[in-house]
Design a protein around this motif. Sequence first.
Motif, PDB file in Angstrom:
ATOM      1  N   ALA A 126       1.065   4.809 -13.614  1.00 38.88           N
ATOM      2  CA  ALA A 126       1.107   3.334 -13.585  1.00 38.88           C
ATOM      3  C   ALA A 126      -0.281   2.767 -13.890  1.00 38.88           C
ATOM      4  CB  ALA A 126       1.610   2.847 -12.230  1.00 38.88           C
ATOM      5  N   SER A 146       3.508  -1.568 -10.816  1.00 43.01           N
ATOM      6  CA  SER A 146       3.104  -0.589  -9.814  1.00 43.01           C
ATOM      7  C   SER A 146       4.349   0.139  -9.311  1.00 43.01           C
ATOM      8  CB  SER A 146       2.401  -1.282  -8.649  1.00 43.01           C
ATOM      9  OG  SER A 146       3.311  -2.114  -7.941  1.00 43.01           O
ATOM     10  N   TYR A 147       4.143   1.274  -8.668  1.00 48.68           N
ATOM     11  CA  TYR A 147       5.292   2.027  -8.159  1.00 48.68           C
ATOM     12  C   TYR A 147       6.029   1.239  -7.091  1.00 48.68           C
ATOM     13  CZ  TYR A 147       4.113   6.134 -10.874  1.00 48.68           C
ATOM     14  OH  TYR A 147       3.900   6.995 -11.919  1.00 48.68           O
ATOM     15  N   ARG A 187       8.323  -0.851  -9.061  1.00 45.95           N
ATOM     16  CA  ARG A 187       9.359  -0.071  -9.747  1.00 45.95           C
ATOM     17  C   ARG A 187      10.546   0.231  -8.843  1.00 45.95           C
ATOM     18  NH1 ARG A 187       5.985   4.296 -13.502  1.00 45.95           N
ATOM     19  NH2 ARG A 187       4.507   2.798 -14.371  1.00 45.95           N
ATOM     20  N   ALA A 196       3.033  -3.592 -17.378  1.00 44.92           N
ATOM     21  CA  ALA A 196       3.052  -2.424 -16.494  1.00 44.92           C
ATOM     22  C   ALA A 196       3.416  -2.867 -15.094  1.00 44.92           C
ATOM     23  CB  ALA A 196       1.696  -1.730 -16.490  1.00 44.92           C
TER      24      ALA A 196
END
Length: 365
Positions: free
Chosen positions: A17, A50-51, A54, A48
């Motif tokens: 990420a 971040s986890y 996501r 993009a």
Amino acid sequence: MSGDLPIRKIIHIDMDAFYASVEQMDNPDLKGKAIAVGGGGKRGVVSAASYEARKFGVKSAMAGNLASKLCPHLIFVRPRFERYSEISKQVKSIFYDYTDLVEPLSLDEAYLDVTENKKGNPSASLVAKEIRERILKEVGLTASAGISINKFIAKIASDYNKPNGQKTLNPEEVIEFLEKLDIRKFYGVGKVTAERMYQKGIFTGADLKSKSLEYLDKNFGKSGRYYYYIVRGVHNSEVKPNRIRKSLAAERTFSENLSSEVFMLEKLDHIAEEVSRRLKKSEVAGKTVTLKIKYSDFTLQTRSKTLPYFISDKSIILETAKGLLYQEKLNNSVRLLGISLSNLNTEVKKKPEQKSVSVQLKFEF
């Protein structure tokens, strides 16, 4: 079959990420939070996520307003590409401590050929582990890695233990791994192609492997040969330290749809200027100008013209793009315009494709 393929140890490093992780590293207040790098307005796009974001289904290339609906507490951060480039250079400097055979794919990923490395370490897995540890210690970010006999398999492997992990596919494991792999996981098989394969009963690598070269050529055109060989573990592309740029482009998404060519000329002027700047910075020129038009209904159209000489000057790029704009009537109002230059003076003849389909099975990883 005889083992006559070149024996290589390839690592694919993929930063986790990357853009979002850089923002979280630079701003501790963002750590552990769902963030998206990009725009959150009705025309914004996520570059993009971040986890943490996501987990809610937020992903790159998603419209900002949709991302906000999926994750109401999502924090949008404006991209800082100069900073990402700076961090990328730090990471790549670590790569070069191990090998000069580094092929960057983007700011956040690269292939490394460590068959013969500067550390004299025979284990590609240990080299990858050491590189990842150094990235974390010296840069402050995590990276994942895939290790195998060629670039194709290494890239697939790097996705398996993300984030902050690695996976090695030894030579003797490659064929069985590919046979069990969902066809959607094959690098180079996009969403549309995967659907076509599903319709033809191709769901796994084993299904794909059962099809003849003639069948794949007939049903998937030029890509058929590529699919035939990769499912057999054959991908002879070398790690290229100096990747040849094939095109250079710039584009703009508008806050409001444009309905007349007249309103688009000023936008094209700015885009042409940016393309020219990038061409000159990269010291390249091109012959083929392509105008990209995305309409308000999200349909995409491209119009191209190839000139008899190489160009990088803004005025010629702009005039050619204008000609393409007026070439035919617009189908709808326009939300995005882009200009790209291809057929660059950096291109060279490709090496003929090797036709061997054997796999070397004894190799220390």
